[in-house]
Design a protein around this motif. Structure first.
Motif, mmCIF file in Angstrom:
data_model
loop_
_atom_site.group_PDB
_atom_site.id
_atom_site.type_symbol
_atom_site.label_atom_id
_atom_site.label_comp_id
_atom_site.label_asym_id
_atom_site.label_seq_id
_atom_site.Cartn_x
_atom_site.Cartn_y
_atom_site.Cartn_z
ATOM 1 N N ALA A 21 -3.524 50.100 74.281
ATOM 2 C CA ALA A 21 -4.639 50.485 75.150
ATOM 3 C C ALA A 21 -4.356 50.145 76.609
ATOM 4 O O ALA A 21 -4.654 50.944 77.514
ATOM 5 N N ILE A 22 -3.772 48.977 76.860
ATOM 6 C CA ILE A 22 -3.452 48.599 78.238
ATOM 7 C C ILE A 22 -2.420 49.556 78.825
ATOM 8 O O ILE A 22 -2.552 50.016 79.968
ATOM 9 N N ASN A 23 -1.383 49.865 78.054
ATOM 10 C CA ASN A 23 -0.358 50.788 78.553
ATOM 11 C C ASN A 23 -0.933 52.174 78.827
ATOM 12 O O ASN A 23 -0.530 52.860 79.777
ATOM 13 N N LYS A 24 -1.884 52.592 78.015
ATOM 14 C CA LYS A 24 -2.539 53.882 78.238
ATOM 15 C C LYS A 24 -3.314 53.872 79.547
ATOM 16 O O LYS A 24 -3.266 54.846 80.315
ATOM 17 N N SER B 149 2.820 52.685 85.267
ATOM 18 C CA SER B 149 3.205 52.581 83.858
ATOM 19 C C SER B 149 4.712 52.465 83.677
ATOM 20 O O SER B 149 5.194 52.003 82.643
ATOM 21 N N ASP B 150 5.492 52.904 84.688
ATOM 22 C CA ASP B 150 6.948 52.841 84.601
ATOM 23 C C ASP B 150 7.522 51.497 85.049
ATOM 24 O O ASP B 150 8.736 51.277 84.962
ATOM 25 N N LYS B 151 6.692 50.608 85.527
ATOM 26 C CA LYS B 151 7.186 49.306 85.987
ATOM 27 C C LYS B 151 7.737 48.499 84.812
ATOM 28 O O LYS B 151 7.223 48.575 83.693
ATOM 29 N N PRO B 152 8.791 47.707 85.052
ATOM 30 C CA PRO B 152 9.335 46.857 83.986
ATOM 31 C C PRO B 152 8.281 45.875 83.476
ATOM 32 O O PRO B 152 7.529 45.303 84.272
ATOM 33 N N GLN B 153 8.229 45.696 82.166
ATOM 34 C CA GLN B 153 7.285 44.769 81.552
ATOM 35 C C GLN B 153 8.023 43.683 80.771
ATOM 36 O O GLN B 153 9.054 43.940 80.160
ATOM 37 N N ILE C 133 -0.992 41.185 83.327
ATOM 38 C CA ILE C 133 -2.003 42.114 82.835
ATOM 39 C C ILE C 133 -2.329 41.780 81.382
ATOM 40 O O ILE C 133 -1.529 41.190 80.661
ATOM 41 N N GLY C 134 -3.508 42.190 80.954
ATOM 42 C CA GLY C 134 -3.933 41.945 79.584
ATOM 43 C C GLY C 134 -5.438 42.018 79.483
ATOM 44 O O GLY C 134 -6.145 42.010 80.491
ATOM 45 N N PHE C 135 -5.923 42.095 78.253
ATOM 46 C CA PHE C 135 -7.369 42.165 78.042
ATOM 47 C C PHE C 135 -8.025 40.840 78.429
ATOM 48 O O PHE C 135 -7.351 39.799 78.502
ATOM 49 N N PRO C 136 -9.337 40.859 78.691
ATOM 50 C CA PRO C 136 -10.043 39.609 78.982
ATOM 51 C C PRO C 136 -9.815 38.587 77.871
ATOM 52 O O PRO C 136 -9.742 38.928 76.693
#
Length: 327
Positions: free
Chosen positions: A256-259, A269-273, A161-164
């Motif tokens: 912002a991504i986590n939000k 949101s609770d998944k390990p990152q 995951i991440g911004f473009p």
């Protein structure tokens, strides 16, 4: 074209009618009302609508241009107590990871995760009874009808995951066998892409999820149509453009991504990152990383997906997280 959500109408087959028939020959005495012995056969059962997983299908594209499916009706019974033939089932093949929902209620009929999963989505009508069973033959029953939604959620162990333009496609290319399109403009990746990472006699599947932006949980940009593809993952790689290209602030991007993940689903949101600071080969990244570490409590792994720097350290961390999730 990657199609991951469609709506279709399904109609199971109607049961065949039972028949009124009477047997007589010259040696028989007349039966009731002088008609002979009842010998009408039963109608055949209508075909079912069956949805099953096919390992060779990876998208719902084959179903996209066909909006309705129906099974064959059962045939009517015949004299001499002959039963009508059952209607042929209609088989709808879907990829593993397809969720089948009833459109009117939103109820999940089945989550088809494995290659052996099958669902009878609409049952064919029972055939009518011939007059061998009753005074008069009965009509076959209608088959079930329903509108359903098919939603594909990719089955992957790890989601990026991440911004473009954070470098997700480049990272996937350099750690797996996937070959996504790569370019320096937003939304190069228009659909999720899977890659298999093989190392140390083991392997895991990684999904490159199209760039998430602010208000993605409301459908903005590529929106929640692709957020659902990371719901099945065990671990997330949170990729940050640490060079801050295009004037972006790495800390703001991270928060912002986590939000967006939390607003879409608390479970997500609770998944390990595993937080990876990308583009460390660019001079501005070092200073930004120092600021990032002061403001963000998460452990950060600095990498350069483009130059393949520190990727083994990243993969080791991911494998440990995967092992922890299975314990």
């Amino acid at each position: 074209m990657f199609i991951d959500k469609i709506e279709i109408a399904i109609k199971a087959g109607k049961g065949g009618n039972g028949v009124n028939s009477f047997y007589r020959d010259k040696f028989m005495r007349p039966g009731r009302k002088g008609k002979g012995r009842p010998d009408g056969g039963d109608g055949g059962k209508g075909g079912d609508i069956i949805i099953k997983v096919d390992a060779y299908i990876h998208t719902l594209l084959d179903l996209y241009y066909r909006k309705s499916f129906s099974a064959q009706p059962g045939l009517n019974g015949e004299g001499n107590d002959r039963k009508g033939r059952n209607g042929q089932d209609c088989i709808i093949k879907v990829p593993a990871g397809t969720v089948v929902k009833d459109k009117s209620s939103g109820f999940i009929l089945r989550d088809l995760k494995s290659e052996t999963d099958t669902l009878i989505a609409a049952k064919g009508g029972e055939g009518g009874k011939g007059n061998t069973h009753a005074d008069l033959a009965t009509q076959g029953k209608e088959g079930e009808y329903r509108d359903i939604i098919l939603e594909l959620k990719l089955i992957a162990d790890v989601g990026i995951i991440g911004f473009p333009n954070s470098g997700k496609s480049t990272l996937l290319t350099n750690i797996s066998n996937a070959r996504p399109k790569i370019a320096s403009y937003p939304f190069t990746t228009k659909s999720p892409i899977l890659g298999i990472v093989k190392r140390n006699d083991s392997s895991f599947v990684v999904a490159d999820i199209p760039g998430i932006i602010c208000d993605a949980h409301k459908g903005k940009g590529l929106g929640f149509e692709f957020l659902r593809h990371i719901e099945r993952t065990k671990v997330l790689i949170h990729l940050i453009d640490m060079a801050g290209e295009s004037g972006r602030d790495p800390v703001v991007d991270y928060e912002a991504i986590n939000k967006e993940l939390k607003l879409y689903s608390k479970k997500l949101s609770d998944k390990p990152q595993v937080v990876a600071a990308n583009k460390m080969d660019i001079s501005s990244a070092e200073d930004n990383l120092k600021i990032f570490k002061k403001r963000v409590s998460a452990e950060v792994i600095p990498i350069s997906a483009q130059e393949k720097d520190n990727l083994e350290v990243l993969l080791d961390k991911i494998q440990r997280k995967l092992q922890e999730s299975c314990s």
